[in-house]
Design an enzyme around this catalytic site. Sequence first.
Site, PDB file in Angstrom:
ATOM      1  N   ARG A 751     -19.406 -15.784  26.023  1.00 36.51           N
ATOM      2  CA  ARG A 751     -18.143 -15.115  26.262  1.00 36.51           C
ATOM      3  C   ARG A 751     -17.913 -14.935  27.744  1.00 36.51           C
ATOM      4  O   ARG A 751     -18.853 -14.753  28.516  1.00 36.51           O
ATOM      5  CB  ARG A 751     -18.124 -13.756  25.551  1.00 36.51           C
ATOM      6  CG  ARG A 751     -18.215 -13.870  24.045  1.00 36.51           C
ATOM      7  CD  ARG A 751     -18.304 -12.492  23.413  1.00 36.51           C
ATOM      8  NE  ARG A 751     -19.444 -11.730  23.911  1.00 36.51           N
ATOM      9  CZ  ARG A 751     -20.698 -11.957  23.536  1.00 36.51           C
ATOM     10  NH1 ARG A 751     -20.957 -12.905  22.669  1.00 36.51           N
ATOM     11  NH2 ARG A 751     -21.684 -11.229  24.023  1.00 36.51           N
ATOM     12  N   GLU A 780      -9.264 -15.639  27.867  1.00 36.76           N
ATOM     13  CA  GLU A 780      -8.970 -16.168  26.529  1.00 36.76           C
ATOM     14  C   GLU A 780      -7.483 -16.431  26.350  1.00 36.76           C
ATOM     15  O   GLU A 780      -6.637 -15.603  26.688  1.00 36.76           O
ATOM     16  CB  GLU A 780      -9.459 -15.196  25.455  1.00 36.76           C
ATOM     17  CG  GLU A 780      -9.399 -15.788  24.058  1.00 36.76           C
ATOM     18  CD  GLU A 780     -10.177 -14.975  23.050  1.00 36.76           C
ATOM     19  OE1 GLU A 780     -10.018 -15.219  21.863  1.00 36.76           O
ATOM     20  OE2 GLU A 780     -10.942 -14.086  23.467  1.00 36.76           O
ATOM     21  N   HIS A 797     -12.557 -18.734  20.680  1.00 39.25           N
ATOM     22  CA  HIS A 797     -13.859 -18.311  20.151  1.00 39.25           C
ATOM     23  C   HIS A 797     -13.782 -17.908  18.683  1.00 39.25           C
ATOM     24  O   HIS A 797     -13.801 -18.753  17.808  1.00 39.25           O
ATOM     25  CB  HIS A 797     -14.388 -17.163  21.001  1.00 39.25           C
ATOM     26  CG  HIS A 797     -15.774 -16.710  20.652  1.00 39.25           C
ATOM     27  ND1 HIS A 797     -16.810 -17.597  20.475  1.00 39.25           N
ATOM     28  CD2 HIS A 797     -16.304 -15.491  20.458  1.00 39.25           C
ATOM     29  CE1 HIS A 797     -17.916 -16.931  20.196  1.00 39.25           C
ATOM     30  NE2 HIS A 797     -17.632 -15.651  20.174  1.00 39.25           N
TER      31      HIS A 797
END
Length: 831
Positions: A751, A780, A797
């Site tokens: 991440r 993101e 993700h």
Amino acid sequence: MHSAEPMAGARSLTDLFARSAGLRPQAPALTGNGRDITYAELDRASDDIAALLVDAGVGRGDLVGVLLERSHRMPGWIIGILKAGAAYVPLDPTYPRDRLHYMVADAQVKILIGDPGQAAVCGLDGVRVVDPAAPAPAATPVGTPDPQDPAYVIYTSGSTGRPKGCVVTHANVLALLDAMLPLFDFGPRDRWSLFHSFSFDFSVWELWGPLATGGTAVVVPAAAARATEDFLRLLATEGVTVLNQVPSVFRFLAREYADSGAPDLALRHVIFGGENVDLDVVRAFTEAAGERAPTFVNMYGVTETTVFTTGRTLTPEDLAGSVRSPIGVPLPHLTVELRDDALEVVADGEVGEMWVAGTGVTAGYLHRPDLTADRFRTSGGRRWYRTGDLARRLPDGALEYLGRNDQQVKIRGHRVELAEVEEALRADAAVHDAAAAVTRDPDGNPLLVALVVAAGDDAFSVTALRRHARATVPAQLVPNRFLRVDALPLTPSGKLDRRAVQELADAASAPRPATAGPRTRVLVVDPLHESALAELHRTYDVHVELRPSADRLLRLVEDTEVIVVRSGVRIGADVIRAAPRLKVVARAGSGVDNIDLDAAEAAGVTVFNVPGVSAPAVAELALGLMLAAARHIVLADRQVRAGTWNKAALAGAELGGKTLGLVGVGRIGSRLARLALGVGMRVVATVDRDTPQRRAELADQGIEPTSRERLLATADVVCLAVPLTDRTHHLIDDGALRAMKRSALLVNVSRGPVVDEEALYRALTDGEIAGAALDVVAEEGNPGRLAGLDNVVITPHIGAMSADSQERIGRILLDSLREALAGRKVATACR
């Protein structure tokens, strides 16, 4: 080509396929994985599979296991097994290892066909595995199977707590096709959805229906089958004309169809099977489609009578009438009688058990002569199957389905014996006794509810019990809800009171009435599976605001008691200080690096995480990214974004013999190492704690510890699976990228900004590395310039996980939240 032409005189399914392939060799038999497969290509591929099996010693009448996730390769494998004279036993790799072991042992399977790595992961490495990717030897002539030879053995839920295998012959399937196909106008232009698992016999009709009529089977990827929006898009883009659906699944499709404005579809026929039809859903779909509405057909059948037994084309009168489940009349090759407990035929209009005779009645249960004798009876000189299903004959001669006369139920089309569910729960040491029932949620979806009597006085852990169930039985047998009771209700004679169990289950699933006091306030700031979100709304006062700004978040949490978060929003000390009523932070992901645990502990806030479900899913995705990027980076971009990547389809990526360099060997890294070893890769990894014990642990996993410098210099694929900390910020920078091989791929499933994306862009455009596959980017949803490169795959993700994984995460999160709010210790608490 007339729809029945290949059927004339066919003595086996292989004979039938040969006739279709001879009539239309260049026509598409299958479409999947972005390409069409012609009848001639399918014929050659299945010949190669048959040659591999014969060379391995497979002969007439043998049972061959098939271990494969749903893909366009499965039909060729099945036809190849039949060409070798054998029968197939579908082994769903999502089943628990113990269940797969039982099925393989019970069927006495000595050889299975599939990916050796997948077999090892499923614990089936004790069985000889034939790799379909191996070069085929010279073809060995095999005689045409006899009509009475078995074609497949499908395992269904068993009332004794163990599944049982039903043996179905070539003649059984040919009789089904010979009876069904003339009832429709199917032809070479039809495109059929191949939607269902091959462990579910609906797939037999979905495969052989088009192959018998010169049509095309459109293989629906597993990810699209679980994501309704993607499935609707596939129906439109692929021009599917024949859709086969379980009613409870069609309910979601119908809702998506209406929400999407009733888009144009090529559907001509929708065929239901597996459970009761939802007439209200069909009526709504028909009204939304207007003149474009397809013909809806409701079929009833069981595995023991070869997929279908009766059928009825639904009319406007049916949709508006009072008959809840019209299942029509027997198919031409079958006879149905309704009998009472004395085995006498009942009068029209009275309720009786359905007894079925005819050429669709199967050979019986594998290695279970006692059970076969009990369910398959000879009466009046004919062989009958006692279905256990109740029906009554209507004035027009059609049948109305009325349910079961035992404890068998249907969940999403799968046969579920409540006794098997209960037996699995009782095997947990924490459970003294259990009973199960099926009820429905407010949206009409079936729910499996378990009443559980704990073995001791300790706190009852729903999370632990659900984990035990998932490790023991297939997903459809895992209860949706668990209800703790002090004792199970009994009848005056001391037997389990099933009616009272049902009433308790219904009450537990009923919408909770509004209470006079305020409900717990829950703030959801990251995407959550729709079923979990709906359950939250039913139970708590929920506010959803995805990815709020930092200032907005501070205002939102002022009177919040629970925050549900994943990885997109940071819950720092400032947020916790701004939330004086905060009790719980519920994290659904693979780490808690975005939560200040010290601040939460100081404020008395419980923080728990749900890591065990997401880690395998992310590891699977990482392998998919590796395979896809190594094979064809542009194709991968389309597949991974759509959630349709397929390990088997990309197995030619030549990863075997290459080196995977793992930076991070936690839950995800360990799982990925197993998968990579399964496809023949060498795995090296950096070691945080370089101790003899840690090295021994890695050696047991087949992982070689090495330095970061040597890993970067030697790995063909560098995969990052580390938490985001100050130490890992820009872990892969300009210097690290220059140290990698020019032919190397970079895969990131970590991440946040673990990778310096500006340096990565330069390395990719200058040719310093071959490509990158990114599960996440630093910001993101904003991949920047990287998204424009042909040698980059980017997928969001959490969104790239399967719908099944997301649903499981949601369920565990809900169970854990209830435990935390009740003041009990949560198994996944972070402190």
